[in-house]
Design a protein around this motif. Structure first.
Motif, short mmCIF file in Angstrom:
data_model
loop_
_atom_site.label_atom_id
_atom_site.label_comp_id
_atom_site.label_asym_id
_atom_site.label_seq_id
_atom_site.Cartn_x
_atom_site.Cartn_y
_atom_site.Cartn_z
N GLY A 113 12.93 10.05 1.55
CA GLY A 113 12.21 8.98 2.22
C GLY A 113 11.97 7.77 1.33
N TRP A 114 12.20 7.92 0.03
CA TRP A 114 12.03 6.79 -0.90
C TRP A 114 13.33 6.01 -0.99
CZ3 TRP A 114 7.28 5.74 -2.81
CH2 TRP A 114 6.30 6.75 -2.69
N ALA A 115 13.25 4.72 -0.84
CA ALA A 115 14.44 3.88 -0.89
C ALA A 115 14.89 3.68 -2.34
CB ALA A 115 14.15 2.53 -0.24
N GLU A 116 16.13 3.29 -2.52
CA GLU A 116 16.64 2.98 -3.85
C GLU A 116 15.76 1.92 -4.51
OE1 GLU A 116 20.87 1.64 -5.93
OE2 GLU A 116 20.46 1.12 -3.84
N ALA A 117 15.49 2.08 -5.79
CA ALA A 117 14.57 1.16 -6.48
C ALA A 117 15.18 0.68 -7.79
CB ALA A 117 13.24 1.86 -6.74
N SER A 123 7.49 1.64 -6.19
CA SER A 123 7.72 1.65 -4.75
C SER A 123 6.51 2.26 -4.06
CB SER A 123 8.97 2.46 -4.39
OG SER A 123 10.10 1.93 -5.04
N SER A 124 6.34 1.90 -2.79
CA SER A 124 5.21 2.47 -2.03
C SER A 124 5.66 2.79 -0.61
CB SER A 124 4.03 1.50 -2.01
OG SER A 124 4.39 0.31 -1.32
N MET A 125 4.97 3.75 0.01
CA MET A 125 5.20 4.12 1.41
C MET A 125 3.92 4.78 1.94
SD MET A 125 7.75 7.41 0.95
CE MET A 125 7.84 7.72 2.70
N ALA A 126 3.84 4.88 3.25
CA ALA A 126 2.64 5.45 3.85
C ALA A 126 2.43 6.88 3.36
CB ALA A 126 2.75 5.43 5.37
N CYS A 127 1.17 7.23 3.21
CA CYS A 127 0.83 8.58 2.75
C CYS A 127 1.30 9.62 3.75
CB CYS A 127 -0.68 8.70 2.57
SG CYS A 127 -1.32 7.62 1.26
N ASP A 128 1.78 10.75 3.24
CA ASP A 128 2.23 11.84 4.11
C ASP A 128 1.08 12.37 4.94
OD1 ASP A 128 4.77 11.59 3.11
OD2 ASP A 128 4.49 13.11 1.55
N SER A 129 -0.10 12.37 4.40
CA SER A 129 -1.28 12.79 5.14
C SER A 129 -2.42 11.85 4.76
CB SER A 129 -1.66 14.24 4.81
OG SER A 129 -1.96 14.39 3.43
N GLY A 130 -3.28 11.60 5.74
CA GLY A 130 -4.37 10.67 5.50
C GLY A 130 -3.92 9.23 5.68
N GLY A 132 -3.51 5.11 3.84
CA GLY A 132 -3.24 4.42 2.60
C GLY A 132 -1.78 4.50 2.20
N GLN A 133 -1.47 4.13 0.93
CA GLN A 133 -0.11 4.09 0.43
C GLN A 133 0.01 5.01 -0.80
OE1 GLN A 133 2.63 2.01 1.54
NE2 GLN A 133 1.31 1.88 3.36
N GLN A 134 1.10 5.77 -0.83
CA GLN A 134 1.42 6.55 -2.02
C GLN A 134 2.48 5.76 -2.80
OE1 GLN A 134 3.09 10.32 -0.89
NE2 GLN A 134 4.19 9.47 0.87
N THR A 135 2.50 5.91 -4.13
CA THR A 135 3.42 5.11 -4.96
C THR A 135 4.26 6.02 -5.85
OG1 THR A 135 1.75 4.87 -6.70
CG2 THR A 135 1.83 3.16 -4.99
N ARG A 136 5.38 5.41 -6.34
CA ARG A 136 6.28 6.15 -7.21
C ARG A 136 6.99 5.14 -8.11
NH1 ARG A 136 10.79 10.59 -5.10
NH2 ARG A 136 10.66 11.96 -6.93
N VAL A 137 7.02 5.41 -9.41
CA VAL A 137 7.60 4.49 -10.38
C VAL A 137 9.04 4.89 -10.69
CG1 VAL A 137 7.50 3.70 -12.78
CG2 VAL A 137 5.39 3.89 -11.43
N THR A 149 -0.49 9.94 -5.36
CA THR A 149 -1.18 9.91 -4.06
C THR A 149 -2.66 9.58 -4.23
OG1 THR A 149 -1.58 12.29 -4.19
CG2 THR A 149 0.43 11.57 -3.07
N SER A 150 -3.01 9.04 -5.38
CA SER A 150 -4.43 8.77 -5.62
C SER A 150 -5.01 7.75 -4.64
CB SER A 150 -4.62 8.27 -7.06
OG SER A 150 -3.88 7.07 -7.26
N SER A 151 -4.17 6.94 -4.02
CA SER A 151 -4.66 5.93 -3.08
C SER A 151 -4.69 6.45 -1.64
CB SER A 151 -3.79 4.67 -3.13
OG SER A 151 -3.88 4.06 -4.40
N CYS A 152 -4.22 7.71 -1.45
CA CYS A 152 -4.21 8.28 -0.10
C CYS A 152 -5.59 8.85 0.22
CB CYS A 152 -3.17 9.39 0.02
SG CYS A 152 -1.47 8.79 -0.17
N VAL A 153 -6.09 8.46 1.35
CA VAL A 153 -7.41 8.92 1.77
C VAL A 153 -7.25 9.76 3.04
CG1 VAL A 153 -9.71 8.25 2.54
CG2 VAL A 153 -8.51 6.89 0.81
#
Length: 636
Positions: A113-117, A123-130, A132-137, A149-153
């Motif tokens: 689900g993460w696009a090429e970066a 990169s960010s995308m909607a949280c799988d649960s809850g 907010g946005q989850q991120t990945r470097v 997922t620290s920003s996912c509530v």
């Protein structure tokens, strides 16, 4: 003010403090357009750096930072902190160089689900649960690091009356039970699931009412007695509802009789009818709980006009209404001071007589006139309108007649109409009865005749007219019917006319078939002609010849004789074809036919019909006339 030394910028601090210059730099000279701020050993020295990030430490401008390659401690990915170049990029990171690493990529490939970066991006995308946005470097080596997922509530959903609530916290709302007060709570677990409600803060009460204060369920509220002295109470049940008043603690004293007021229980009100002309309503007087009368209250009394003449009871200065006495609509009257109705206002009354077919709406005092409407009536009738009511219809102007019909003029009932006879001469009549209906025709005054026609003279009905036969000998007769119509002509009294036909044929079969075929023609023509079979002879050319005589007492025209034969031949074409004669054509012209008598000294009239050409019959009439001593008749 800023000074560049060996590619690095130095200058005054933002608060105006002078920066300290290291000894090894030696003497500083400001470039053109700048001036020295000064030197102070107590100030801190500030240089341009690139901030730490993506694993690279904070780095001075013009220096290069290193980051060890995965599983290769002696190899590094590098990244330069740019100095102040032409593009003004001092203090900014240049692109990463990971070519020294064995395990590397120019980008982080798309996955899960993460696009090429690009390298060193987040990169960010909607949280799988809850929410907010989850991120990945995407790190310096082209590899995605762990998802942050620290920003996912996560939260428990809205579930009235509970609002959306973050996991691991609790929600508090007002108690929602019937007659409840207080608040209740509900915990939302770490897995975002609602716990059971905690209603320990809720309690049922009876709300304050009628002078009683708010009271807990199972308790009793009290207040001073409304009537009498003492205390009255109300119990609050488990559902938060007050019961009935308990006035057992109240002492009530009655009010004594006070003419015209009777003795009255304390805390109640006595009433009696208002007094005075036209007064209506009730006057009241309250008796307190301590047995004391209040002053009479006449607020419920009013002066009115009593019901009268169809008007309802009405207050003074108000208006009453009723249906109009005369006409339709509403009339009114005002209740005047003193309780009497004033004069009626009839402006809302329609005093016209209503439409009553065939009578139109008509004003009172006027009369309407319409056409008489009885069966077979003529003339007009009238009707008078008086005080919005119709009188009886006046039909004196109406009379019954028989309408004009079949040539008879309009006729009064009891009279007789007449006209010229339809058949014959004279006058015929019809009587008109009392209902305006004509009776049967009386033709006793008519003389009926057949009018002169086709040479026949006018003839009285029932008699027979005659004219001389076309041959000059005998009579043609024609009867006149009782209705004055001539019948068909009868030639029975005329001598026979003869036409002799010589018929030649070339049949495919034998002479018997030829005879039968030719006899068929004669039979078909027998409606007008009599046919005498002749003899058949065979000629030298092989054809056969039949000589017959056709006699007629009705045919006086040569063309009629020829036409009869032609019609018969065409009608019987199938029979002729069966005999080998495949077609019949009656041709040629008869110039004339001589009509002769049957006397011995008369000469015959010959007509030759020639049939030839492969069964196609061509009939040509040639007529020769023989004279009888200066007397020859010619017809047609």
């Amino acid at each position: 003010v800023a000074v560049e030394v060996e590619g690095v910028y130095y200058g005054c601090d933002t608060d105006g403090q002078v920066l300290t210059i290291p000894d090894y730099l030696g003497e500083l000279k400001c470039p053109e357009g700048f001036q020295m701020c000064g030197v102070s050993e107590t100030s801190s020295w500030i240089t341009q750096t690139c901030a730490a990030g993506f694993g690279f430490a904070e780095t001075f401008a013009s220096e290069t930072a290193q980051l060890a390659c995965p599983n290769e401690a002696d190899k590094f990915a590098t990244r330069r902190c740019n100095t102040n170049g032409a593009d003004g990029s001092a203090g900014t990171w240049a692109a990463v160089d990971n070519t020294a690493c064995a395990s590397r990529s120019d980008t982080c490939a798309a996955e899960g689900g993460w696009a090429e970066a690009q390298l060193l991006t987040e990169s960010s995308m909607a949280c799988d649960s809850g929410e907010g946005q989850q991120t990945r470097v995407c790190n310096a080596f082209g590899q995605f690091e762990d998802v942050d997922t620290s920003s996912c509530v996560t939260s428990c959903p809205v579930e009235a009356p509970w609002p959306r609530t973050e996991s691991g916290t609790s929600a508090t709302v007002d108690c929602d039970g019937t007659n409840e007060i207080g608040s209740m709570t509900r915990a939302c677990s770490a897995s975002a699931e609602w716990a059971a409600e905690d209603r320990s803060g809720c309690s049922v009460v009876c709300a304050a009412a009628d002078g009683y204060t708010q009271t807990a369920a199972g308790a009793t509220a009290s207040k001073d007695c409304i009537v009498g002295t003492g205390t009255q109470t109300r119990a609050c049940d488990a559902q938060g509802n007050f019961g009935a008043d308990d006035t057992s603690g109240c002492t009530v004293t009655p009010c004594p009789a006070d003419d015209p007021w009777p003795e009255t229980a304390g805390g109640t009100t006595a009433s009696m009818a208002c007094t005075g002309d036209g007064a209506v309503g009730q006057v009241t007087r309250a008796c307190s709980g301590t047995g004391e009368w209040s002053a009479p209250d006449e607020a419920g009394c009013a002066l009115v006009c009593l019901e009268s003449d169809g008007y309802a009871q009405t207050n003074v200065d108000e208006t009453a209404s009723k249906d109009c006495v005369i006409g339709t609509g509403t009339q009114t009257a005002t209740c005047e001071t003193g309780g009497q109705f004033g004069a009626a206002d009839t402006s809302g009354c329609d005093t016209r007589c209503p439409a009553d077919s065939p009578w139109p709406q008509t004003a009172s005092g006027a009369s309407a006139t319409v056409d008489c409407d009885g069966t077979n009536e003529i003339g007009s009738m009238s009707r008078t309108c008086t005080d919005a009511e119709w009188g009886a219809a006046d039909r004196s102007g109406c009379s019954v007649v028989c309408a004009a019909a079949d040539g008879y003029t309009q006729t009064a009932a009891g009279a007789t109409a007449s006209k010229d006879c339809i058949v014959g001469t004279g006058t015929q009549t019809r009587a008109c009865d009392a209902q305006g209906n004509f009776g049967a025709d009386d033709t006793s005054g008519c003389t009926i005749v057949c009018a002169a026609d086709d040479g026949f003279p006018e003839t009285t009905a029932g008699e027979t007219a005659s004219v001389t036969c076309p041959s000059g000998t005998g009579l043609v007769t024609r009867a006149c019917s009782s209705t004055g119509t001539f019948g068909t002509s009868s030639f029975a009294g005329c001598p026979a006319q003869t036409v002799t036909l010589v018929v030649s044929a070339n049949p495919a079969n034998n002479e018997v078939a030829l005879r039968a075929a030719l006899a068929t023609i004669g039979g078909g023509a027998s409606g007008q002609l009599s046919w005498d079979a002749g003899d058949i002879t065979q000629k030298a050319d092989g054809t056969f010849q039949l000589v017959v005589t056709i006699s007629s007492s009705t045919t006086t025209s040569a063309s009629a004789v020829k036409g009869a034969v032609q019609v018969a031949a065409e009608t019987n074409s199938q029979a002729l074809a069966a005999a080998g004669v495949t077609g019949v054509e009656v041709g040629g012209a008869i110039s004339k036919v001589s009509v002769v008598s049957s006397d011995d000294d008369s000469f015959p009239v010959w007509a030759i019909v020639v049939i030839a050409c492969c069964g196609v019959i061509l009939i040509t009439f040639f007529v020769w006339c023989c004279c009888k001593k200066n007397k020859v008749g010619t017809v047609g």
